[in-house]
Structure formats: structure tokens, C-alpha cells
Design a protein around this motif. Sequence first.
Motif, PDB file in Angstrom:
ATOM      1  N   TYR A 127      -0.333  -3.217  -5.353  1.00 35.81           N
ATOM      2  CA  TYR A 127      -0.258  -3.396  -4.076  1.00 35.81           C
ATOM      3  C   TYR A 127      -0.540  -2.102  -3.236  1.00 35.81           C
ATOM      4  CZ  TYR A 127       1.256  -8.228  -3.821  1.00 35.81           C
ATOM      5  OH  TYR A 127       1.829  -9.201  -3.652  1.00 35.81           O
ATOM      6  N   ALA A 128      -1.194  -1.082  -4.104  1.00 37.82           N
ATOM      7  CA  ALA A 128      -1.497   0.205  -3.502  1.00 37.82           C
ATOM      8  C   ALA A 128      -2.709   0.051  -2.614  1.00 37.82           C
ATOM      9  CB  ALA A 128      -2.064   1.068  -4.491  1.00 37.82           C
ATOM     10  N   TYR A 129      -3.631  -1.037  -2.661  1.00 37.72           N
ATOM     11  CA  TYR A 129      -4.437  -1.329  -1.706  1.00 37.72           C
ATOM     12  C   TYR A 129      -4.101  -1.604  -0.216  1.00 37.72           C
ATOM     13  CZ  TYR A 129      -3.466  -6.381  -1.575  1.00 37.72           C
ATOM     14  OH  TYR A 129      -2.981  -7.738  -1.447  1.00 37.72           O
ATOM     15  N   MET A 130      -2.529  -1.804  -0.041  1.00 43.69           N
ATOM     16  CA  MET A 130      -2.133  -2.188   1.257  1.00 43.69           C
ATOM     17  C   MET A 130      -1.811  -0.853   1.995  1.00 43.69           C
ATOM     18  SD  MET A 130       0.360  -5.533   0.754  1.00 43.69           S
ATOM     19  CE  MET A 130       0.976  -5.317   2.365  1.00 43.69           C
ATOM     20  N   PRO A 131      -1.148   0.267   1.361  1.00 45.41           N
ATOM     21  CA  PRO A 131      -1.234   1.401   2.240  1.00 45.41           C
ATOM     22  C   PRO A 131      -2.352   2.166   2.131  1.00 45.41           C
ATOM     23  CG  PRO A 131       0.084   1.394  -0.002  1.00 45.41           C
ATOM     24  CD  PRO A 131      -0.109   0.114   0.323  1.00 45.41           C
ATOM     25  N   ALA A 132      -3.202   2.130   1.115  1.00 44.72           N
ATOM     26  CA  ALA A 132      -4.760   2.554   1.138  1.00 44.72           C
ATOM     27  C   ALA A 132      -5.597   2.162   2.229  1.00 44.72           C
ATOM     28  CB  ALA A 132      -5.255   2.034  -0.276  1.00 44.72           C
ATOM     29  N   ALA A 133      -5.370   0.763   2.797  1.00 47.56           N
ATOM     30  CA  ALA A 133      -6.134   0.378   3.792  1.00 47.56           C
ATOM     31  C   ALA A 133      -5.732   0.682   5.190  1.00 47.56           C
ATOM     32  CB  ALA A 133      -5.809  -1.233   3.740  1.00 47.56           C
ATOM     33  N   ILE A 134      -4.693   1.293   5.241  1.00 44.00           N
ATOM     34  CA  ILE A 134      -4.178   1.416   6.926  1.00 44.00           C
ATOM     35  C   ILE A 134      -4.015   3.346   7.028  1.00 44.00           C
ATOM     36  CG2 ILE A 134      -3.330  -0.652   7.210  1.00 44.00           C
ATOM     37  CD1 ILE A 134      -0.320   0.526   6.962  1.00 44.00           C
ATOM     38  N   ILE A 135      -3.542   3.631   5.901  1.00 45.55           N
ATOM     39  CA  ILE A 135      -3.245   5.145   6.039  1.00 45.55           C
ATOM     40  C   ILE A 135      -4.389   6.137   5.792  1.00 45.55           C
ATOM     41  CG2 ILE A 135      -1.872   7.052   5.009  1.00 45.55           C
ATOM     42  CD1 ILE A 135      -0.027   4.859   4.059  1.00 45.55           C
ATOM     43  N   LYS A 136      -4.839   7.343   6.866  1.00 44.52           N
ATOM     44  CA  LYS A 136      -6.186   7.821   6.602  1.00 44.52           C
ATOM     45  C   LYS A 136      -5.827   8.386   5.281  1.00 44.52           C
ATOM     46  CE  LYS A 136      -8.412  11.448   9.349  1.00 44.52           C
ATOM     47  NZ  LYS A 136      -8.482  12.133  10.468  1.00 44.52           N
ATOM     48  N   GLY A 137      -7.016   8.616   4.731  1.00 41.56           N
ATOM     49  CA  GLY A 137      -7.213   9.161   3.388  1.00 41.56           C
ATOM     50  C   GLY A 137      -6.609   8.963   2.191  1.00 41.56           C
ATOM     51  N   ALA A 138      -5.850   7.745   2.522  1.00 43.30           N
ATOM     52  CA  ALA A 138      -5.068   7.073   1.203  1.00 43.30           C
ATOM     53  C   ALA A 138      -6.128   6.279   0.261  1.00 43.30           C
ATOM     54  CB  ALA A 138      -4.102   6.165   1.861  1.00 43.30           C
ATOM     55  N   GLU A 139      -7.065   5.604   0.775  1.00 46.87           N
ATOM     56  CA  GLU A 139      -8.214   5.006  -0.128  1.00 46.87           C
ATOM     57  C   GLU A 139      -8.684   5.948  -1.005  1.00 46.87           C
ATOM     58  OE1 GLU A 139     -11.766   1.876   0.254  1.00 46.87           O
ATOM     59  OE2 GLU A 139     -10.979   2.886   2.013  1.00 46.87           O
ATOM     60  N   ASP A 140      -9.244   7.213  -0.727  1.00 42.40           N
ATOM     61  CA  ASP A 140      -9.907   7.901  -1.481  1.00 42.40           C
ATOM     62  C   ASP A 140      -8.939   8.706  -2.517  1.00 42.40           C
ATOM     63  OD1 ASP A 140     -12.329   7.511  -0.432  1.00 42.40           O
ATOM     64  OD2 ASP A 140     -12.218   9.432   0.940  1.00 42.40           O
ATOM     65  N   SER A 432      -5.210 -10.346   8.183  1.00 40.31           N
ATOM     66  CA  SER A 432      -5.810  -9.295   7.148  1.00 40.31           C
ATOM     67  C   SER A 432      -5.059  -9.276   5.868  1.00 40.31           C
ATOM     68  CB  SER A 432      -5.603  -8.026   7.680  1.00 40.31           C
ATOM     69  OG  SER A 432      -4.327  -7.747   8.106  1.00 40.31           O
ATOM     70  N   ASN A 433      -3.866  -9.818   6.059  1.00 45.91           N
ATOM     71  CA  ASN A 433      -2.885  -9.680   4.864  1.00 45.91           C
ATOM     72  C   ASN A 433      -3.530 -10.671   3.808  1.00 45.91           C
ATOM     73  OD1 ASN A 433       0.590 -10.857   3.737  1.00 45.91           O
ATOM     74  ND2 ASN A 433      -0.485  -9.066   3.351  1.00 45.91           N
ATOM     75  N   PHE A 434      -4.251 -11.692   4.425  1.00 44.19           N
ATOM     76  CA  PHE A 434      -4.560 -12.722   3.231  1.00 44.19           C
ATOM     77  C   PHE A 434      -5.940 -12.218   2.823  1.00 44.19           C
ATOM     78  CE2 PHE A 434      -1.489 -15.112   5.121  1.00 44.19           C
ATOM     79  CZ  PHE A 434      -0.866 -16.149   4.301  1.00 44.19           C
ATOM     80  N   LEU A 435      -6.878 -11.923   3.647  1.00 45.65           N
ATOM     81  CA  LEU A 435      -8.249 -11.559   3.202  1.00 45.65           C
ATOM     82  C   LEU A 435      -8.331 -10.383   2.451  1.00 45.65           C
ATOM     83  CD1 LEU A 435      -9.897 -12.349   6.622  1.00 45.65           C
ATOM     84  CD2 LEU A 435      -9.704 -13.833   4.775  1.00 45.65           C
ATOM     85  N   GLU A 436      -7.466  -9.325   2.831  1.00 46.15           N
ATOM     86  CA  GLU A 436      -7.488  -8.008   1.964  1.00 46.15           C
ATOM     87  C   GLU A 436      -7.122  -8.223   0.476  1.00 46.15           C
ATOM     88  OE1 GLU A 436      -4.458  -5.670   3.866  1.00 46.15           O
ATOM     89  OE2 GLU A 436      -5.891  -5.047   5.489  1.00 46.15           O
ATOM     90  N   LEU A 437      -6.819  -9.280  -0.084  1.00 48.70           N
ATOM     91  CA  LEU A 437      -6.599  -9.629  -1.672  1.00 48.70           C
ATOM     92  C   LEU A 437      -8.197  -9.749  -2.107  1.00 48.70           C
ATOM     93  CD1 LEU A 437      -4.425 -12.918  -1.464  1.00 48.70           C
ATOM     94  CD2 LEU A 437      -3.700 -10.523  -1.622  1.00 48.70           C
TER      95      LEU A 437
END
Length: 525
Positions: A127-140, A432-437
Motif C-alpha cells: 500500500y505504499a502507493y497510497m502515501p506516495a500519491a499524496i505526500i510531497k516527494g514520497a513517490e520518488d 480515487s481510492n478505487f482508481l488508484e489501484l
Amino acid sequence: MKKIVKTTVALLAAAVVFASCGGKSKSGGNEFILNNGTEPQSLDPSQIQGVPEHRLYMALFEGLVSYDPQTSKAIPGVAESWERSEDGTVLTYHLRKTTWSDGTPITAQTFVDSWLYYLAPSTAAQYAYMPAAIIKGAEDYNAGKADASTVGLRAVDEQTFEITLNGPIPYAIDMMAHYSFAPLPLHAIEKYGQDWTKPGNFVGNGPFVLESWKPQESITVVPNEKYWNRKNVYLSRITFLTIENETTAYNKFKNGEMDWDTYVPLEMLDEIKLSDSYHVSPQLSSYYYEFNINDPVLKDVRVRKALSIAVDRQQLVDKVTRGGQIPAPAFVPPMDGYTPAKGNNFNLAEAKQLLAEAGYPNGEGFPTMAVIYNTNEGHKKIAEYVQQQWKENLGINVTLENMEWATFLDNRQKNNFQIARAGWVGDYLDPSNFLELCLTDSGNNDGRYSNAEFDALMKKAATLPDGAERNKVLQDAEEILITQDQALMPFYYYVSQNMIDLTKWDGWYMNTLDVHPYVGLKARR
């Protein structure tokens, strides 16, 4: 949240059948026994992804916020208050003074370190993509493209935790009740390694602590004396039973050996519906099949669409599931301001044409494929219905493979399947909680779908405030995902189905996420 849906004998007289449900439970007093359905994957928040695990998480851990038992909206947890910046992009949480169950203080730095651990590529959290999707810099950072210093997390002082978001994300606070935003006892993890979740080693911060774990049988938890809200924890013990057979679990409930049955057997619905202990309500969740986009046959969108529109969903819910489920060609359930994609409805003539165009007229030359599902009579009956529909309507054959929960999840995560049963229960009230999957880099994108236009729309939506413009962007994304690409095969929107005698228990409420916190739950006197 990936969802296990547990869903005839001669109908007995209602007065006889349910007489035992009104008597005193063998659990006694404020001891509470429930069926959790299957052996949990793990108790480590960084390694879990299912509803059975989530039920345990809510007993053993608490994040910045928790769930309101009636509305499913965020309420204070470790954080006693919070505020947003004027532009909506910075969240500041004010933490209460609290500790882990071993007395170790929980501070703002605990959350910084925990979230960075969760996001680290080496942790491989699904589920790391969830915080990665909203927190600045988390995705990278999660992708290994940047170091931890670039992530928008800051401990202002011991009790003040600051989060910089990618935009004015309206659902961010509700989202943070999810276990992908959990604090982690890193001192225990460092000391015990993978054994930190075993009885004797376990450290948590929730209303309960781990007492015992008997694999394939039960897990028991008892009150955490260090929990900040201990005065509102009334249960003396919770026992989570591991019963995959729904009829066995239901019989235990009828016999007063269980207080909450979280699933119901389809074969006995006619009987069950007569009980005052049966509670059914709309749920923010979808039942669907995943296609492995890497499969040489399923990579053809014409094949995926043919398979999807060759199944009569109305007949499925009317004759097979029979619990009030709502047939749906779209993936995202309706929400305030959001209209789901139109999807691709049942159309046998078009299905046959598409299959012929893909090179398989009347199913000729179509290889035998496998549908995998986790152990459950309801999933088995649905799979048998789909198998029959595809055989009768398209002339193709599929085999059905039943798998134990952990094995099933492992095969899905490794993309080791052709077609797999799936279900998703919303973690918060937003499309978004569904589509982000289905984002290319999502940890839950088991079918390995990838569409750059879809990804771009989802990223754009994350930067927009709540409202019509954002909903339109999300609708466009779902149209690409389902109507255009048929990346998934939706069947229906769930209803929650639970067995619990509410004349005996206070503090348990039906809600759209079907989440039921244990704080405040108590026996009626």
C-alpha cells in the motif's frame, strides 16, 4: 482494501432456528468472539492488505486518526487535533502524549520514521502507493529516485507533526485512518526482526495487545493498559476465530458460541434473512475479476471486453448472490458528486463479434484459461456461474482453482495468474481510492495494467480541490480504465452482511465502509 467476501438445507421454523441467538453468549460478559474468516497474512501493518488483517489492525494499532463507528469519517486518534494551511497543502497534527504498549513514547518523530520505513523500497509495502500519491516527494522516494530528506514529513517538535501534500487533497485526513499511515514500533522491529509480531515480543499502540496466536485457529487480544483512551475500552478480551467454512461459522453463531459472524453462507440466506441478528446495508465496495494484461491472449482488449459483456450481471445477483447486491459494469461505486463510468453492459451479440475479431470465432482456438479465487463458497459459486456463462455464450472453457488466502494473494501479487477474483472495500469516501489501484506503479495493480493517459488524469486529480472539476477528471479516468480498456471485469457493488445481536451489544453500527472499531463496544446490561 482487498476484501474477502464470505458469503441449502431445509428451512427450519424461525422461532426454533434463532432461539439460541437470543440467549447468553458462551463468550460471557464483555468477552467478544468473532469470525475473522481466514488465517491473517501478518500482523505487521507494513505487510498487510486484507479485511481480516484490518480487523486485527484496528484492535492492535492506532494512527493519527481513527474511524467514527457510525460515519466512517476520521476522528482523533494519536492526534488530538489538526489544521490545514490556507492553501490546503500542509497538514499539521498535534499529538497527545501517549506511548507504545511497552511504555516507549510515541512522538512526531515516530511518525516521520515509521512512514519513511513504510515508503522505503526495501520494505516493499503493497500500500505504499497510497502515501506516495499524496505526500510531497514520497513517490520518488518510494521508487528509489530520491532520498528520505525530500519527503514532505517534519517533526516540528515532539508533539507536532507536519505533512506537506501534493495539493489540496480533500480526502487526506480520512485516508490517514488506513494502516498505510500507521505508526510502527521500530525499536521492537529492530530488536526482534520478523518475530516482533509474535506473542511475548509484540508491541502496539491500539486499544488491545496481542495475548495469543494459535495458527489456523484463533488470535486473542486483551486491553492495552497504556492506551490513552483505556477508560472507553469495555471488552475484556476479543477472540478472532479462523473459520473459512461459512456454514460452520454460522452454526457457531446460532449456538451462541460467537458474537459476530462477519460472513454469511449463500445457501442459507433464506433462513438467515428471518433473523433480527442479520444486518445488511449498502457498502462502498466492488466485486470484480482482474485480467493479467501480460497474458498473450488477455492483452487484447477485444478479448477482455468479450469476456466481460458475455456475463449477465443481473442474473448473477438475482440467482446466485441474492443478498441485495447491485449489478454494475463500472468499478467505482456512486458517491456524492461522482457518477461512475458507463462501462460495457451485457451484450451477447457484441461479445461474439469481438471474440471473432480477436481470432476466436465461436470460441474456436481459444485456450483453456484458469480463474483463481480464495477459499470461499460464495466465490466458488460466482466462478461456476461465470464459467457456465462463458461456455454457453462464447464457447470457451475455463478451469477454476481454489487457493488458500496467503497463496492466493502471493500468486496475484507476483502476476502469476490469468484471471483472478478480487474485491475492493473503500478505505475512505473518495473515487480515487478505487482508481488508484490501477496506476502503473500501484502496489495493488496485480494485473499490471498501464495507461499513461489514465495515470496523468489521476495525478491531475490529486492536485485539484474537491468539486465538479475534480470529479470530471476522475470520471474521465474511469472511462479509460473500464469503458475503453476493460482493465477489470466488474460484477456488482457489495452490500455488507453481518450477524450480530444488537440487543446484546452496544457500540456496533452499520456503516458504508463496514469498519467496526472496538473502542466503545460493550455488552448491554
